[in-house]
Scaffold this active site. Structure first.
Site, mmCIF file in Angstrom:
data_model
loop_
_atom_site.group_PDB
_atom_site.id
_atom_site.type_symbol
_atom_site.label_atom_id
_atom_site.label_comp_id
_atom_site.label_asym_id
_atom_site.label_seq_id
_atom_site.Cartn_x
_atom_site.Cartn_y
_atom_site.Cartn_z
ATOM 1 N N ARG A 35 57.367 29.648 -8.463
ATOM 2 C CA ARG A 35 58.607 29.615 -7.523
ATOM 3 C C ARG A 35 59.400 28.723 -7.374
ATOM 4 N NH1 ARG A 35 59.422 33.537 -2.577
ATOM 5 N NH2 ARG A 35 58.383 35.552 -3.413
ATOM 6 N N ARG A 39 63.866 27.900 -2.213
ATOM 7 C CA ARG A 39 64.687 27.129 -0.748
ATOM 8 C C ARG A 39 64.230 25.944 -0.729
ATOM 9 N NH1 ARG A 39 63.693 32.167 2.385
ATOM 10 N NH2 ARG A 39 62.015 32.799 1.245
ATOM 11 N N ARG A 48 72.629 29.621 -4.174
ATOM 12 C CA ARG A 48 72.642 30.266 -3.002
ATOM 13 C C ARG A 48 74.140 31.079 -2.318
ATOM 14 N NH1 ARG A 48 68.209 32.965 1.019
ATOM 15 N NH2 ARG A 48 69.327 31.762 2.578
ATOM 16 N N ASP A 85 63.674 39.071 -9.179
ATOM 17 C CA ASP A 85 62.373 39.436 -8.261
ATOM 18 C C ASP A 85 62.010 40.522 -9.585
ATOM 19 O OD1 ASP A 85 62.253 38.690 -5.460
ATOM 20 O OD2 ASP A 85 61.939 40.789 -5.630
ATOM 21 N N TYR A 162 55.242 48.043 -1.685
ATOM 22 C CA TYR A 162 57.037 47.743 -1.164
ATOM 23 C C TYR A 162 57.924 49.182 -0.768
ATOM 24 C CZ TYR A 162 55.609 42.688 -1.382
ATOM 25 O OH TYR A 162 55.857 41.472 -1.173
HETATM 26 O O1 CP3 Z 1 58.939 31.532 -9.455
HETATM 27 C C1 CP3 Z 1 60.530 31.548 -9.264
HETATM 28 O O2 CP3 Z 1 60.668 30.176 -9.375
HETATM 29 C C2 CP3 Z 1 61.278 32.768 -10.150
HETATM 30 C C3 CP3 Z 1 62.256 33.585 -9.359
HETATM 31 C C4 CP3 Z 1 60.844 34.358 -8.457
HETATM 32 C C5 CP3 Z 1 61.199 34.897 -6.954
HETATM 33 N N1 CP3 Z 1 60.797 36.275 -6.552
HETATM 34 C C6 CP3 Z 1 62.481 34.226 -6.286
HETATM 35 C C7 CP3 Z 1 62.889 34.817 -4.968
HETATM 36 C C8 CP3 Z 1 59.674 35.481 -8.836
HETATM 37 C C9 CP3 Z 1 58.909 35.382 -9.580
HETATM 38 C C10 CP3 Z 1 59.264 36.445 -7.635
HETATM 39 C C11 CP3 Z 1 58.951 36.886 -8.011
HETATM 40 C C12 CP3 Z 1 58.003 38.170 -6.360
HETATM 41 N N2 CP3 Z 1 58.925 38.527 -5.620
HETATM 42 C C13 CP3 Z 1 57.136 38.326 -5.990
HETATM 43 C C14 CP3 Z 1 55.623 38.490 -6.498
HETATM 44 C C15 CP3 Z 1 55.356 36.820 -6.646
HETATM 45 C C16 CP3 Z 1 54.802 36.154 -5.144
HETATM 46 O O3 CP3 Z 1 55.610 34.260 -4.522
HETATM 47 O O4 CP3 Z 1 53.530 36.560 -4.284
HETATM 48 C C17 CP3 Z 1 57.394 38.893 -5.063
HETATM 49 C C18 CP3 Z 1 55.745 39.559 -3.809
HETATM 50 C C19 CP3 Z 1 58.092 39.545 -4.473
HETATM 51 C C20 CP3 Z 1 59.039 39.978 -3.179
HETATM 52 C C21 CP3 Z 1 59.788 39.033 -2.710
HETATM 53 N N3 CP3 Z 1 61.457 38.762 -3.111
HETATM 54 C C22 CP3 Z 1 59.975 38.535 -0.755
HETATM 55 C C23 CP3 Z 1 58.673 38.995 -0.365
HETATM 56 C C24 CP3 Z 1 60.713 37.588 -0.473
HETATM 57 C C25 CP3 Z 1 60.506 37.172 0.374
HETATM 58 C C26 CP3 Z 1 59.735 35.907 0.493
HETATM 59 C C27 CP3 Z 1 61.423 35.033 1.601
HETATM 60 O O5 CP3 Z 1 59.989 33.923 1.603
HETATM 61 O O6 CP3 Z 1 61.947 35.081 2.205
HETATM 62 C C28 CP3 Z 1 61.483 37.768 -1.955
HETATM 63 C C29 CP3 Z 1 63.326 36.902 -1.850
HETATM 64 C C30 CP3 Z 1 62.980 35.739 -3.280
HETATM 65 N N4 CP3 Z 1 62.748 36.082 -3.841
HETATM 66 C C31 CP3 Z 1 63.176 34.907 -2.733
HETATM 67 C C32 CP3 Z 1 63.377 33.628 -4.141
HETATM 68 C C33 CP3 Z 1 63.341 32.409 -4.844
HETATM 69 C C34 CP3 Z 1 63.968 34.201 -1.370
HETATM 70 C C35 CP3 Z 1 65.976 34.180 -1.618
HETATM 71 C C36 CP3 Z 1 65.895 33.605 -0.859
HETATM 72 O O7 CP3 Z 1 66.658 32.746 -0.788
HETATM 73 O O8 CP3 Z 1 66.044 33.941 0.944
#
Ligand code: CP3
Length: 364
Positions: A35, A39, A48, A85, A162
């Site tokens: 990640r 943010r 964003r 994602d 999910y």
């Molecule tokens: O690593 C990176 O920088 C690449 C981008 C990336 C994102 N999601 C961007 C993202 C990667 C590799 C993921 C994987 C992902 N997404 C996983 C597996 C890895 C882990 O963290 O366990 C999972 C379970 C998800 C599902 C997901 N997407 C969730 C649970 C959320 C909400 C997270 C939150 O904190 O609100 C997302 C959204 C998401 N994916 C964000 C980002 C940067 C936040 C979105 C935003 O900008 O509001």
């Protein structure tokens, strides 16, 4: 190191990350952060806002490329990871992904029975998911061979959580009910997801991803037997189906099961190149158990980035010392970076890995 006069399109200025995954000698331990685009960076929040919302950011190749590169402008990272994602696949299968402010991802049409699962198609990576491949192509071009690009996907089990729970979950009661009351339906879904992930990751590789990682965030909520049955078996199918060489180079595959420390041997037995570790296992133990077979990625507790620079450096030292000498270690956090971490602390972490790891690679 690779030849700096090489001008071929596949040439990398810094290939430390790929070399460590193949256990080839490196001058210092490579590092990236799960990640790393997100943010905790003010510039991410600005981009964003420009895109409107998270999925619009993912769908816009130029903006997805911009946020992929943002952490690389700040820090000496050894790899870029595609900005996207894991939930793009279920969205492309028609489940209607949306994000509720403060609540994380949600689906409009969660899956409840076998009939709905039977109707699901395998998304075309250059069709419904072409926006992801366009992002990969744009990022590869803009990276100009500086560092390798990591592609990724969720594991079938993690995606299914999910799709069946309808969003994030703590107890996973709906998917476990299906696992134990209607296993045939769940296996049908997991098998379709494995096929979808194979097509998706192979398309990312064809578009330019130089390594791929499978995130199994929720495999660790299963019993040992059920982990093999519902998660690992399908990741093994993915490893078997992936393109393992492209553009004259090996395309390493990393499997990461959060809370999977008990099952390292079976994960390594899938034939993957590297195993991702969270912080609940010691990396010396992991190396003793599977280090002869695979490379290791990890494994600092992401909350350590709240600590003082001295404390962060002390923790990096501890992990480097535990892993010991030689290649085969990609430093990372044990899970994604927290959104309220000061970016300077991430910089302290990355610089510490490079500076403090040099003695472990002397004479390599
Ligand atoms: O690593 C990176 O920088 C690449 C981008 C990336 C994102 N999601 C961007 C993202 C990667 C590799 C993921 C994987 C992902 N997404 C996983 C597996 C890895 C882990 O963290 O366990 C999972 C379970 C998800 C599902 C997901 N997407 C969730 C649970 C959320 C909400 C997270 C939150 O904190 O609100 C997302 C959204 C998401 N994916 C964000 C980002 C940067 C936040 C979105 C935003 O900008 O509001």
């Amino acid at each position: 190191m690779s030849d700096s006069t090489d001008t071929s399109p596949s040439h990398l200025v810094n290939d430390r990350y790929l070399r460590a995954l193949s256990k080839q000698p490196v001058d210092m331990t490579p590092v990236w952060m799960m990640r790393q685009a997100g943010r905790y960076l003010p510039e991410y929040k600005a981009t964003r806002a420009q895109a409107g919302d998270f999925m619009s950011l993912c769908r816009n190749a130029e903006l997805a490329c911009e946020v992929t590169l943002q952490p690389l402008r700040r820090f000496e990272l050894d790899a870029a990871i595609l900005f996207s994602d894991i939930l793009t696949i279920p969205d492309a299968m028609g489940l209607g992904l949306y994000f509720e402010a403060g609540e994380g991802p949600k689906f409009k049409h969660p899956l409840t029975n076998q009939r709905e699962i039977e109707k699901l198609g395998i998304p075309d990576p250059e069709g419904e998911l072409q926006y992801v491949m366009n992002a990969v192509r744009t990022i590869r071009k803009e990276l100009k061979g500086e560092v390798p690009l990591i592609g990724f996907s969720g594991s079938p089990w993690t995606l299914a959580t999910y799709m069946i729970e309808g969003g994030s979950s703590k107890a996973f009661t709906k998917i476990k009910k299906m696992a134990f009351a209607d296993p045939q339906a769940l296996h049908l879904l997991l098998d379709k997801l494995a096929d979808a992930v194979i097509a998706y990751l192979n398309a990312q590789i064809a578009a330019g991803a130089q390594s791929v990682m499978v995130f199994d965030t929720w495999g660790g909520v299963l019993s040992p037997r059920d982990y093999n049955l519902f998660s690992l078996q399908y990741m093994a199918k993915i490893v078997d189906g992936l393109t393992r060489h492209n553009d004259g180079r090996k395309v390493p595959v990393t499997l990461f099961t959060k809370n999977g420390g008990m099952w390292l041997e079976s994960i390594a037995d899938t034939g993957c190149d590297a195993v991702g570790l969270d912080w609940t296992i010691n990396i010396d133990e992991a190396r003793a158990r599977i280090g002869d077979k695979v490379a290791l990625q990890g494994n600092m507790d992401p909350s350590m980035l709240y600590a003082s620079p001295d404390r962060i450096e002390e923790e990096v030292t501890t992990i480097l010392k535990k892993y010991g000498t030689g290649s085969g270690h990609v430093f990372n956090l044990g899970h994604g970076i927290h959104l309220d971490v000061p970016p300077e602390n991430a910089g302290v972490f990355i610089d510490a890995v490079h500076r403090l790891s040099k003695p472990y690679h002397n004479g390599q």
